[in-house]
Enzyme design. Sequence first.
Site, PDB file in Angstrom:
ATOM      1  N   ASP A 201      48.572  63.908  15.415  1.00 34.29           N
ATOM      2  CA  ASP A 201      49.813  64.054  16.166  1.00 34.29           C
ATOM      3  C   ASP A 201      49.813  63.119  17.372  1.00 34.29           C
ATOM      4  OD1 ASP A 201      52.247  65.800  16.589  1.00 34.29           O
ATOM      5  OD2 ASP A 201      51.241  66.174  18.487  1.00 34.29           O
ATOM      6  N   GLU A 250      31.106  60.329   6.869  1.00 33.00           N
ATOM      7  CA  GLU A 250      29.881  61.078   6.528  1.00 33.00           C
ATOM      8  C   GLU A 250      30.144  62.086   5.417  1.00 33.00           C
ATOM      9  OE1 GLU A 250      28.192  63.356   9.731  1.00 33.00           O
ATOM     10  OE2 GLU A 250      28.371  61.615  11.069  1.00 33.00           O
TER      11      GLU A 250
HETATM   12  C1  GLC Z   1      54.761  65.211  17.277  1.00 32.02           C
HETATM   13  C2  GLC Z   1      55.194  66.323  16.380  1.00 32.02           C
HETATM   14  C3  GLC Z   1      56.308  67.055  17.047  1.00 32.02           C
HETATM   15  C4  GLC Z   1      55.797  67.620  18.349  1.00 32.02           C
HETATM   16  C5  GLC Z   1      55.217  66.539  19.232  1.00 32.02           C
HETATM   17  C6  GLC Z   1      54.385  67.113  20.335  1.00 32.02           C
HETATM   18  O1  GLC Z   1      55.756  64.267  17.402  1.00 32.02           O
HETATM   19  O2  GLC Z   1      55.523  65.827  15.131  1.00 32.02           O
HETATM   20  O3  GLC Z   1      56.836  68.068  16.236  1.00 32.02           O
HETATM   21  O4  GLC Z   1      56.821  68.270  19.038  1.00 32.02           O
HETATM   22  O5  GLC Z   1      54.357  65.695  18.506  1.00 32.02           O
HETATM   23  O6  GLC Z   1      53.194  67.634  19.834  1.00 32.02           O
END
Ligand code: GLC
Length: 516
Positions: A201, A250
């Site tokens: 993310d 790994e």
């Molecule tokens: C990413 C996720 C989104 C979230 C953001 C903060 O873009 O896809 O849904 O709100 O990160 O974590």
Amino acid sequence: MSEHWWRDAVIYQVYPRSFADADGDGMGDLEGIRSRIPYLAALGVDAIWLSPFYASPQRDAGYDVADYRAIDPRFGDLGDFDRMLADAHAAGIRLIVDLVPNHTSSDHEWFQAALAAAPGSPERERYHFRDVTDPEVPPNNWQSIFGGPAWTKTDDGAQWYLHLFDSSQPDLNWDNPEVHEEFKSVLRFWLDRGVDGFRIDVAHGMVKAPGLPDTGGDGTIEMIGTTQAPFFDQDGVHDIYRTWRPIIEEYEGDRIFVAEAWTDSAERRSLYLRPDELHQAFNFDLVLAPFRAVDFRKAIDSEIANNAGVGAPCTWVLSNHDVQRHVTRYGGGERGLARAKAATQLLLSLPGVVYVYQGEELGLDEVLDLPAEVRQDPSFHRTGGEQIGRDGCRVPLPWAKEGVSLGFGPAGEPWLPQPAAWSDLSVEAEDGVPGSTLEFYRQAIATRKGHKATGLTWLADPGEDAFAFDNGALVAVVNFGDEPVPVAGYGTEVLLASADLADGHLPGGAAVWFAK
Ligand code: GLC
């Protein structure tokens, strides 16, 4: 078959709260996902990417993680996770989980400890705290992606803390070695449990420019766009991935990292894909592109050229839980759906990996008329509704034609209301019905399996807003315009068409594959 499964896989994004609800509380759960694995196997997907299911106060639908090693009780427990993973593997489906390293939830024990500790303490060093000098003036001009300032004061008014997203999502300080060690350990926790990889993310976040300098302009930065900033796409972030890659290597089983990295060019995106970094990075260019041949061709060429430079697969996406569903982006209604199917068929014939967002295989559209009181996206609330937010693409799936939640769960109102019209788009309504979107997806994915692209050579355009190419295994023609284009010269045996051909012409907003 290519040597690595992740070079040409079809990967299905499951958004846990909206996929299937086994316990009837109105919110999806891991047992619901497990129960639907036969459905995913029949669809023909190779892997699942699962959005966060970790312990979380759910202020950003789970992208605010309170404990990276625990399952949120709303979704189940570790036993449910293990059973779901085992069933997926037994069905030949791999499982990629979401990792959220840019920020934690404010409920995370580290942030709670930081608040309880004094300014300058090691606990506060895990995040970005700064002294308040003027209570009206934050340390810099950064704005939260969800609206409002990116800084919030501690309750005693002595310090600010940084949050690029909601105030309940404080940013971690990646200059602190303890943060690095913690995430390496989290990676191992899930790798040991048997996951096949991680979607990272905000993979272009984490590292901030030294001194946290102001951004240009008023500090507002769009994440869904094409931006470099003092907090996005800093070169230092690549060092982190160079320490992660040896860890995943790994483990047996050809496991992967896929980056959510919004960058300002395909070239900058490809840097994340160097051989000692990550395996895939979503290409959002087609999410942003208007439905026009010229824009699609440009995005396709640029992705292919840049990824070839680093030896990484192209990674194609049209929809996910953060953007308007592509049926609606393309105008909605019958025309939007026709175009969406054509675009999907196009993606499935490009060289590389294709991500499918849950519900697109049913032809679901964005739910635009959710009342304010049911909306949960922090971006809606932080901007007083100015940003409509992402709830409209997160409405629970319709599995059945009838029932309180159209088969989403055995009982209980779904956490977001479903449009009544979705009864006709339910799995039950489409399953086995020739011409349904679901049967089209099944057929397209199955046909792709026998015709894997090995490259892409453009052929002469059949019309002004249409293009054609040979992918080494088939010939594809896509018509972005509204008028039919002649396609008889591209082949005689139709493998699949998103709309019926008439007199050797492909209708507007349609795609066709010919055998070579
Ligand atoms: C990413 C996720 C989104 C979230 C953001 C903060 O873009 O896809 O849904 O709100 O990160 O974590």
